[in-house]
Write an enzyme that holds these catalytic residues in place. Structure first.
Site, PDB file in Angstrom:
ATOM      1  N   GLU A 105     -10.132   5.648   2.699  1.00 16.49           N
ATOM      2  CA  GLU A 105     -10.479   4.686   4.020  1.00 16.49           C
ATOM      3  C   GLU A 105     -10.690   6.327   5.212  1.00 16.49           C
ATOM      4  OE1 GLU A 105      -9.009   1.399   6.203  1.00 16.49           O
ATOM      5  OE2 GLU A 105      -7.949   1.386   4.469  1.00 16.49           O
ATOM      6  N   GLU A 132       0.214  -0.884   0.091  1.00 11.70           N
ATOM      7  CA  GLU A 132      -0.105   0.492  -0.100  1.00 11.70           C
ATOM      8  C   GLU A 132       1.333   1.412   0.113  1.00 11.70           C
ATOM      9  OE1 GLU A 132      -2.672  -0.231   3.596  1.00 11.70           O
ATOM     10  OE2 GLU A 132      -2.476  -2.415   3.070  1.00 11.70           O
TER      11      GLU A 132
END
Length: 437
Positions: free
Chosen positions: A352, A241
Protein backbone atom coordinates in the site's frame (compact mmCIF):
# COMPACT_ATOMS: atom_id res chain seq x y z
CA UNK A 1 19.05 28.05 11.72
CA UNK A 2 22.16 30.28 11.75
CA UNK A 3 22.10 34.06 11.81
CA UNK A 4 22.44 35.80 8.46
CA UNK A 5 24.55 38.93 8.05
CA UNK A 6 22.31 41.93 7.48
CA UNK A 7 23.08 45.31 5.95
CA UNK A 8 22.78 48.53 7.96
CA UNK A 9 21.29 51.01 5.47
CA UNK A 10 21.16 53.86 7.97
CA UNK A 11 24.91 53.69 8.64
CA UNK A 12 25.84 53.45 4.96
CA UNK A 13 23.70 56.45 4.07
CA UNK A 14 25.23 58.58 6.80
CA UNK A 15 28.74 57.50 5.83
CA UNK A 16 28.20 58.69 2.28
CA UNK A 17 26.75 61.94 3.58
CA UNK A 18 29.77 62.56 5.78
CA UNK A 19 32.06 61.96 2.80
CA UNK A 20 30.16 64.68 0.98
CA UNK A 21 30.57 67.02 3.92
CA UNK A 22 34.35 66.67 4.15
CA UNK A 23 34.95 66.52 0.39
CA UNK A 24 36.59 69.87 -0.51
CA UNK A 25 35.48 69.54 -4.12
CA UNK A 26 31.86 69.56 -3.12
CA UNK A 27 29.95 72.70 -3.96
CA UNK A 28 27.12 71.87 -1.62
CA UNK A 29 27.48 73.25 1.92
CA UNK A 30 25.41 71.75 4.71
CA UNK A 31 24.22 73.99 7.54
CA UNK A 32 26.21 73.64 10.76
CA UNK A 33 23.25 72.50 12.86
CA UNK A 34 22.40 69.75 10.38
CA UNK A 35 25.97 68.47 10.28
CA UNK A 36 26.08 68.24 14.08
CA UNK A 37 22.82 66.29 14.04
CA UNK A 38 24.13 63.91 11.40
CA UNK A 39 27.38 63.43 13.33
CA UNK A 40 25.42 62.40 16.44
CA UNK A 41 23.41 59.91 14.38
CA UNK A 42 26.62 58.55 12.88
CA UNK A 43 28.16 58.14 16.32
CA UNK A 44 25.27 56.10 17.73
CA UNK A 45 23.93 54.29 14.65
CA UNK A 46 26.00 51.09 15.20
CA UNK A 47 24.61 50.87 18.74
CA UNK A 48 20.91 51.36 18.13
CA UNK A 49 20.38 48.37 15.82
CA UNK A 50 22.04 46.06 18.36
CA UNK A 51 19.92 47.40 21.20
CA UNK A 52 16.77 47.13 19.08
CA UNK A 53 17.55 43.58 17.93
CA UNK A 54 18.38 42.48 21.48
CA UNK A 55 15.16 44.01 22.75
CA UNK A 56 13.19 42.35 19.96
CA UNK A 57 14.64 38.94 20.72
CA UNK A 58 13.90 39.38 24.43
CA UNK A 59 10.39 40.63 23.80
CA UNK A 60 9.74 37.91 21.23
CA UNK A 61 10.73 35.30 23.81
CA UNK A 62 8.54 36.78 26.52
CA UNK A 63 5.51 37.48 24.38
CA UNK A 64 5.38 34.17 22.51
CA UNK A 65 1.86 33.57 21.10
CA UNK A 66 -0.33 31.77 23.60
CA UNK A 67 -1.40 29.20 21.01
CA UNK A 68 2.22 28.06 20.45
CA UNK A 69 2.83 27.84 24.18
CA UNK A 70 -0.27 25.72 24.74
CA UNK A 71 0.68 23.45 21.84
CA UNK A 72 4.11 22.76 23.33
CA UNK A 73 2.56 22.03 26.72
CA UNK A 74 0.20 19.52 25.11
CA UNK A 75 3.09 17.87 23.25
CA UNK A 76 5.14 17.58 26.43
CA UNK A 77 2.16 16.06 28.28
CA UNK A 78 1.63 13.55 25.45
CA UNK A 79 5.31 12.59 25.46
CA UNK A 80 5.10 12.00 29.20
CA UNK A 81 2.16 9.62 28.66
CA UNK A 82 3.79 7.47 25.98
CA UNK A 83 7.48 7.65 26.97
CA UNK A 84 7.42 5.52 30.09
CA UNK A 85 10.13 5.56 32.78
CA UNK A 86 12.99 3.26 31.79
CA UNK A 87 15.76 1.41 33.59
CA UNK A 88 18.15 1.51 30.64
CA UNK A 89 18.42 3.27 27.28
CA UNK A 90 20.24 2.11 24.15
CA UNK A 91 21.44 4.28 21.25
CA UNK A 92 20.77 2.70 17.86
CA UNK A 93 23.15 3.27 14.89
CA UNK A 94 20.28 4.91 13.00
CA UNK A 95 19.75 7.58 15.68
CA UNK A 96 16.86 5.95 17.55
CA UNK A 97 16.84 5.77 21.32
CA UNK A 98 15.49 2.48 22.65
CA UNK A 99 14.21 2.55 26.23
CA UNK A 100 14.02 -0.61 28.35
CA UNK A 101 10.69 -0.27 30.18
CA UNK A 102 9.43 -2.62 32.92
CA UNK A 103 6.92 -4.89 31.21
CA UNK A 104 3.88 -4.03 33.31
CA UNK A 105 4.60 -0.28 32.93
CA UNK A 106 4.18 -0.31 29.13
CA UNK A 107 1.49 1.89 27.47
CA UNK A 108 -0.94 -1.04 27.00
CA UNK A 109 -1.83 -1.05 30.66
CA UNK A 110 -3.09 2.54 30.52
CA UNK A 111 -6.15 1.18 28.70
CA UNK A 112 -9.26 1.13 30.95
CA UNK A 113 -9.90 -2.54 30.09
CA UNK A 114 -6.30 -3.56 30.84
CA UNK A 115 -5.40 -1.59 33.97
CA UNK A 116 -3.92 -3.73 36.71
CA UNK A 117 -3.33 -6.74 34.47
CA UNK A 118 -0.07 -8.48 33.64
CA UNK A 119 1.02 -10.14 30.38
CA UNK A 120 -0.24 -13.68 29.81
CA UNK A 121 1.95 -16.73 29.30
CA UNK A 122 2.65 -17.85 25.70
CA UNK A 123 -0.22 -19.75 24.05
CA UNK A 124 -0.23 -22.94 22.04
CA UNK A 125 1.08 -22.26 18.53
CA UNK A 126 -0.86 -23.37 15.46
CA UNK A 127 -0.31 -26.93 14.26
CA UNK A 128 2.05 -27.49 11.29
CA UNK A 129 3.98 -24.38 12.22
CA UNK A 130 7.65 -24.55 11.27
CA UNK A 131 9.74 -22.29 13.50
CA UNK A 132 13.04 -22.91 11.70
CA UNK A 133 12.28 -20.77 8.64
CA UNK A 134 14.37 -17.77 9.74
CA UNK A 135 17.57 -18.52 11.62
CA UNK A 136 18.85 -14.99 12.30
CA UNK A 137 17.73 -12.94 15.29
CA UNK A 138 19.72 -9.81 14.34
CA UNK A 139 17.17 -8.21 12.06
CA UNK A 140 16.87 -4.81 13.73
CA UNK A 141 19.49 -2.07 13.57
CA UNK A 142 19.37 -1.24 17.28
CA UNK A 143 20.41 -4.80 18.18
CA UNK A 144 23.66 -4.30 16.25
CA UNK A 145 24.81 -2.03 19.09
CA UNK A 146 25.49 -5.18 21.11
CA UNK A 147 23.22 -3.91 23.90
CA UNK A 148 19.97 -5.58 24.94
CA UNK A 149 17.12 -5.03 27.37
CA UNK A 150 17.17 -7.14 30.55
CA UNK A 151 14.56 -9.77 31.36
CA UNK A 152 11.37 -8.28 32.75
CA UNK A 153 11.56 -5.26 30.44
CA UNK A 154 10.56 -4.51 26.85
CA UNK A 155 12.38 -2.27 24.32
CA UNK A 156 10.36 0.76 23.24
CA UNK A 157 11.46 3.28 20.60
CA UNK A 158 11.45 6.66 22.34
CA UNK A 159 9.14 9.25 20.79
CA UNK A 160 10.64 12.73 20.36
CA UNK A 161 9.09 16.16 20.18
CA UNK A 162 10.10 16.30 16.50
CA UNK A 163 8.16 13.09 15.82
CA UNK A 164 4.94 14.71 17.04
CA UNK A 165 5.61 18.05 15.35
CA UNK A 166 5.78 16.26 11.96
CA UNK A 167 2.16 15.15 12.41
CA UNK A 168 -0.71 17.51 11.57
CA UNK A 169 -1.87 17.41 15.18
CA UNK A 170 -1.29 15.55 18.44
CA UNK A 171 -4.58 13.67 17.97
CA UNK A 172 -3.43 12.40 14.55
CA UNK A 173 0.04 11.36 15.66
CA UNK A 174 0.59 7.62 15.31
CA UNK A 175 -2.77 6.97 13.71
CA UNK A 176 -4.25 6.19 10.33
CA UNK A 177 -6.97 8.79 10.12
CA UNK A 178 -8.63 7.96 6.83
CA UNK A 179 -10.42 4.67 6.12
CA UNK A 180 -8.22 2.13 4.32
CA UNK A 181 -10.26 -0.22 2.14
CA UNK A 182 -9.31 -3.19 0.04
CA UNK A 183 -11.69 -2.28 -2.77
CA UNK A 184 -11.09 1.42 -3.22
CA UNK A 185 -8.34 3.87 -4.09
CA UNK A 186 -10.04 6.82 -2.40
CA UNK A 187 -8.12 9.22 -0.17
CA UNK A 188 -4.99 8.62 -2.26
CA UNK A 189 -4.31 5.11 -0.94
CA UNK A 190 -3.30 2.62 -3.66
CA UNK A 191 -2.86 -1.12 -3.28
CA UNK A 192 -1.52 -4.29 -4.84
CA UNK A 193 -2.83 -7.12 -2.69
CA UNK A 194 -3.89 -10.74 -2.48
CA UNK A 195 -6.78 -11.77 -0.24
CA UNK A 196 -9.12 -14.52 0.89
CA UNK A 197 -12.65 -14.06 2.18
CA UNK A 198 -15.87 -15.98 2.67
CA UNK A 199 -14.79 -18.21 5.58
CA UNK A 200 -13.93 -17.89 9.26
CA UNK A 201 -10.22 -17.18 9.78
CA UNK A 202 -8.30 -17.42 13.03
CA UNK A 203 -4.95 -16.12 11.85
CA UNK A 204 -2.49 -15.80 8.98
CA UNK A 205 1.16 -16.32 8.17
CA UNK A 206 3.54 -15.11 5.45
CA UNK A 207 7.17 -14.35 4.68
CA UNK A 208 7.51 -10.76 3.46
CA UNK A 209 10.40 -9.55 1.30
CA UNK A 210 11.99 -6.41 2.88
CA UNK A 211 13.08 -3.42 0.79
CA UNK A 212 13.69 0.31 1.27
CA UNK A 213 11.39 1.91 -1.33
CA UNK A 214 11.74 5.61 -2.06
CA UNK A 215 8.96 7.79 -0.60
CA UNK A 216 8.48 11.07 -2.48
CA UNK A 217 7.55 13.30 0.46
CA UNK A 218 6.92 13.16 4.18
CA UNK A 219 3.14 13.04 3.77
CA UNK A 220 3.29 9.69 1.97
CA UNK A 221 4.31 6.18 3.00
CA UNK A 222 5.01 2.79 1.47
CA UNK A 223 4.27 -0.43 3.33
CA UNK A 224 3.97 -4.19 2.97
CA UNK A 225 1.83 -6.00 5.49
CA UNK A 226 -0.80 -8.55 6.49
CA UNK A 227 -4.33 -7.47 7.45
CA UNK A 228 -6.61 -9.63 9.60
CA UNK A 229 -10.06 -8.11 9.09
CA UNK A 230 -13.59 -8.47 10.46
CA UNK A 231 -16.77 -6.43 10.16
CA UNK A 232 -17.87 -4.36 7.21
CA UNK A 233 -15.80 -1.62 5.59
CA UNK A 234 -18.02 0.88 7.39
CA UNK A 235 -17.60 2.33 10.87
CA UNK A 236 -17.45 -1.09 12.55
CA UNK A 237 -14.31 -2.30 10.76
CA UNK A 238 -11.91 -4.27 13.00
CA UNK A 239 -8.34 -4.86 11.79
CA UNK A 240 -5.07 -6.24 13.09
CA UNK A 241 -2.04 -5.38 10.94
CA UNK A 242 1.69 -6.12 10.91
CA UNK A 243 4.54 -5.76 8.42
CA UNK A 244 7.17 -3.22 7.43
CA UNK A 245 6.79 0.39 6.35
CA UNK A 246 8.75 3.44 5.22
CA UNK A 247 7.08 6.53 6.72
CA UNK A 248 9.07 9.79 6.87
CA UNK A 249 6.25 11.53 8.73
CA UNK A 250 6.02 8.93 11.49
CA UNK A 251 9.73 8.16 11.93
CA UNK A 252 11.61 11.06 10.34
CA UNK A 253 13.66 8.91 7.94
CA UNK A 254 13.46 6.41 5.06
CA UNK A 255 14.35 3.16 6.83
CA UNK A 256 12.00 0.18 6.50
CA UNK A 257 10.60 -0.46 9.98
CA UNK A 258 8.71 -3.30 11.61
CA UNK A 259 5.27 -2.06 12.62
CA UNK A 260 1.91 -3.12 14.01
CA UNK A 261 -1.51 -1.49 13.91
CA UNK A 262 -5.04 -2.11 15.16
CA UNK A 263 -8.46 -0.44 15.10
CA UNK A 264 -11.96 -1.41 16.11
CA UNK A 265 -13.90 1.45 14.48
CA UNK A 266 -12.44 1.87 10.99
CA UNK A 267 -9.51 4.07 12.09
CA UNK A 268 -11.77 6.74 13.56
CA UNK A 269 -10.95 7.00 17.27
CA UNK A 270 -9.38 3.68 18.27
CA UNK A 271 -6.00 2.12 17.63
CA UNK A 272 -2.55 3.28 16.61
CA UNK A 273 0.80 2.24 15.23
CA UNK A 274 3.11 0.22 17.43
CA UNK A 275 2.99 1.18 21.13
CA UNK A 276 1.94 4.80 20.55
CA UNK A 277 -1.31 4.22 22.45
CA UNK A 278 -2.63 1.67 24.90
CA UNK A 279 -3.70 -1.65 23.38
CA UNK A 280 -1.05 -4.07 22.12
CA UNK A 281 0.71 -5.90 24.98
CA UNK A 282 4.38 -6.65 24.27
CA UNK A 283 6.02 -9.64 25.98
CA UNK A 284 9.40 -9.77 24.22
CA UNK A 285 12.62 -8.04 25.34
CA UNK A 286 14.50 -8.37 22.03
CA UNK A 287 12.13 -6.86 19.43
CA UNK A 288 11.45 -3.12 19.30
CA UNK A 289 8.25 -2.38 17.40
CA UNK A 290 8.85 0.62 15.14
CA UNK A 291 12.60 -0.01 14.91
CA UNK A 292 14.49 -0.21 11.61
CA UNK A 293 14.94 -3.62 9.96
CA UNK A 294 18.35 -4.84 8.85
CA UNK A 295 19.43 -6.31 6.48
CA UNK A 296 17.35 -5.33 3.47
CA UNK A 297 17.05 -6.76 -0.03
CA UNK A 298 19.29 -5.53 -2.84
CA UNK A 299 18.18 -5.25 -6.47
CA UNK A 300 19.67 -8.15 -8.42
CA UNK A 301 21.49 -9.15 -5.22
CA UNK A 302 20.85 -10.70 -1.81
CA UNK A 303 17.23 -11.09 -0.75
CA UNK A 304 15.91 -10.83 2.81
CA UNK A 305 12.45 -11.50 4.17
CA UNK A 306 10.75 -11.64 7.56
CA UNK A 307 8.25 -14.25 8.67
CA UNK A 308 5.13 -13.03 10.47
CA UNK A 309 2.41 -15.09 12.12
CA UNK A 310 -0.78 -13.74 13.68
CA UNK A 311 -3.18 -16.19 15.33
CA UNK A 312 -6.00 -16.36 17.83
CA UNK A 313 -5.20 -18.18 21.06
CA UNK A 314 -7.86 -20.93 21.36
CA UNK A 315 -7.81 -20.71 25.17
CA UNK A 316 -8.09 -16.97 25.90
CA UNK A 317 -9.10 -15.61 22.49
CA UNK A 318 -6.30 -13.02 22.23
CA UNK A 319 -4.52 -12.39 18.93
CA UNK A 320 -0.78 -13.19 19.19
CA UNK A 321 2.05 -11.99 16.95
CA UNK A 322 5.21 -13.92 16.13
CA UNK A 323 8.11 -12.31 14.27
CA UNK A 324 11.03 -14.22 12.76
CA UNK A 325 12.15 -17.62 13.99
CA UNK A 326 9.61 -18.40 16.68
CA UNK A 327 9.94 -15.10 18.57
CA UNK A 328 6.69 -14.08 20.25
CA UNK A 329 6.33 -10.30 20.24
CA UNK A 330 3.08 -9.99 22.20
CA UNK A 331 -0.68 -9.89 21.67
CA UNK A 332 -3.77 -7.80 21.04
CA UNK A 333 -6.30 -8.55 23.83
CA UNK A 334 -9.64 -9.80 22.51
CA UNK A 335 -11.36 -7.20 24.73
CA UNK A 336 -10.13 -4.42 22.41
CA UNK A 337 -12.39 -5.62 19.60
CA UNK A 338 -15.98 -6.27 18.67
CA UNK A 339 -16.07 -8.56 15.59
CA UNK A 340 -12.53 -9.86 16.13
CA UNK A 341 -13.49 -11.19 19.53
CA UNK A 342 -14.77 -14.14 17.52
CA UNK A 343 -12.98 -14.55 14.18
CA UNK A 344 -11.82 -12.73 11.04
CA UNK A 345 -13.85 -12.68 7.84
CA UNK A 346 -11.00 -11.66 5.53
CA UNK A 347 -7.21 -11.91 5.39
CA UNK A 348 -5.21 -9.67 3.10
CA UNK A 349 -1.52 -9.56 2.11
CA UNK A 350 0.30 -6.96 0.04
CA UNK A 351 1.51 -3.43 -0.52
CA UNK A 352 0.00 0.00 0.00
CA UNK A 353 1.19 3.54 -0.73
CA UNK A 354 -0.20 7.04 -0.32
CA UNK A 355 -0.39 9.18 -3.47
CA UNK A 356 -0.72 12.83 -2.44
CA UNK A 357 -0.31 14.16 -6.01
CA UNK A 358 1.76 16.97 -4.49
CA UNK A 359 3.08 18.13 -7.89
CA UNK A 360 -0.23 17.64 -9.72
CA UNK A 361 0.74 14.22 -11.09
CA UNK A 362 1.04 10.70 -9.73
CA UNK A 363 3.59 10.27 -6.97
CA UNK A 364 7.06 8.81 -7.48
CA UNK A 365 6.70 6.86 -4.22
CA UNK A 366 7.67 3.25 -4.84
CA UNK A 367 5.90 0.10 -3.68
CA UNK A 368 7.93 -2.95 -2.70
CA UNK A 369 11.25 -2.86 -4.55
CA UNK A 370 10.04 -0.11 -6.87
CA UNK A 371 9.85 -2.58 -9.78
CA UNK A 372 6.92 -4.32 -11.44
CA UNK A 373 5.99 -7.90 -10.61
CA UNK A 374 7.07 -9.24 -14.02
CA UNK A 375 10.76 -8.78 -13.15
CA UNK A 376 10.55 -11.71 -10.74
CA UNK A 377 12.93 -12.90 -8.03
CA UNK A 378 15.75 -10.59 -6.98
CA UNK A 379 14.14 -7.59 -8.65
CA UNK A 380 10.46 -7.50 -7.72
CA UNK A 381 9.22 -7.73 -4.13
CA UNK A 382 7.33 -10.85 -2.99
CA UNK A 383 5.16 -12.55 -0.38
CA UNK A 384 5.64 -16.30 -0.01
CA UNK A 385 4.34 -19.24 2.03
CA UNK A 386 1.04 -17.53 2.72
CA UNK A 387 -1.32 -19.53 4.94
CA UNK A 388 -4.33 -19.02 7.17
CA UNK A 389 -5.29 -20.54 10.54
CA UNK A 390 -8.56 -22.52 10.68
CA UNK A 391 -10.97 -23.12 13.57
CA UNK A 392 -8.91 -26.11 14.79
CA UNK A 393 -5.74 -23.95 15.14
CA UNK A 394 -4.18 -25.49 12.02
CA UNK A 395 -2.13 -23.61 9.43
CA UNK A 396 -3.60 -24.45 6.02
CA UNK A 397 -2.98 -23.33 2.40
CA UNK A 398 -5.07 -20.55 0.91
CA UNK A 399 -8.24 -21.39 -1.00
CA UNK A 400 -10.13 -19.05 -3.34
CA UNK A 401 -7.13 -16.71 -3.28
CA UNK A 402 -7.62 -13.53 -5.34
CA UNK A 403 -5.30 -10.70 -6.35
CA UNK A 404 -6.06 -7.06 -7.02
CA UNK A 405 -4.10 -3.99 -8.14
CA UNK A 406 -6.26 -0.88 -8.19
CA UNK A 407 -3.68 1.07 -10.30
CA UNK A 408 -1.91 -1.65 -12.32
CA UNK A 409 -0.03 0.84 -14.52
CA UNK A 410 1.59 2.24 -11.38
CA UNK A 411 1.85 -0.90 -9.18
CA UNK A 412 0.91 -4.44 -10.23
CA UNK A 413 0.73 -7.96 -8.86
CA UNK A 414 0.92 -11.55 -10.18
CA UNK A 415 0.51 -14.72 -8.17
CA UNK A 416 1.42 -18.38 -8.32
CA UNK A 417 1.98 -21.54 -6.30
CA UNK A 418 4.75 -24.11 -6.12
CA UNK A 419 6.07 -26.83 -3.82
CA UNK A 420 8.73 -24.66 -2.14
CA UNK A 421 6.97 -21.31 -1.77
CA UNK A 422 3.38 -22.54 -1.54
CA UNK A 423 1.07 -19.61 -2.31
CA UNK A 424 3.12 -16.58 -3.36
CA UNK A 425 2.99 -13.40 -5.42
CA UNK A 426 5.27 -10.70 -6.78
CA UNK A 427 4.04 -7.11 -6.58
CA UNK A 428 5.05 -3.44 -6.62
CA UNK A 429 6.11 -0.73 -9.01
CA UNK A 430 7.75 2.70 -9.45
CA UNK A 431 4.67 4.88 -9.26
CA UNK A 432 4.81 7.66 -11.86
CA UNK A 433 5.99 6.43 -15.28
CA UNK A 434 4.88 6.89 -18.92
CA UNK A 435 1.88 4.58 -18.34
CA UNK A 436 1.11 6.16 -14.95
CA UNK A 437 1.20 9.94 -15.47
Amino acid sequence: MGFQKTEEPCFCFIYRTRQQIVDPSSRFKIPKLTSVFLFILLLFSPVFPAITAKKFRRDHHVFRPRKETNKMKLIEAHLKRINKPFIKSIQSPDGDTIDCVITHHQPAFDHPKLKGRKPLDPPERPNRHDRAENSSENYQLWSLSGESCPEGTIPIRRTSKQDILRANSISKFGRKIRPIRRDTSSYGHEHAVGYVSGNKYYGAKASINVWAPKVANRYEFSLSQMWVISGSFGNDLNTIEAGWQVSPELYGDNYPRFFTYWTTDAYQTTGCYNLLCSGFIQTNNRIAIGAAISPRSVYNGGQFDISLLIWKDPKHGNWWLEFGSGTLVGYWPASLFTHLQDHASMVQFGGEIVNSRALGSHTLTQMGSGHFSGQGFGKASYFRNMQVVDWGNNLIPLSNFKILADHPNCYDIRGGTNRVWGNYFYYGGPGKNPRCP
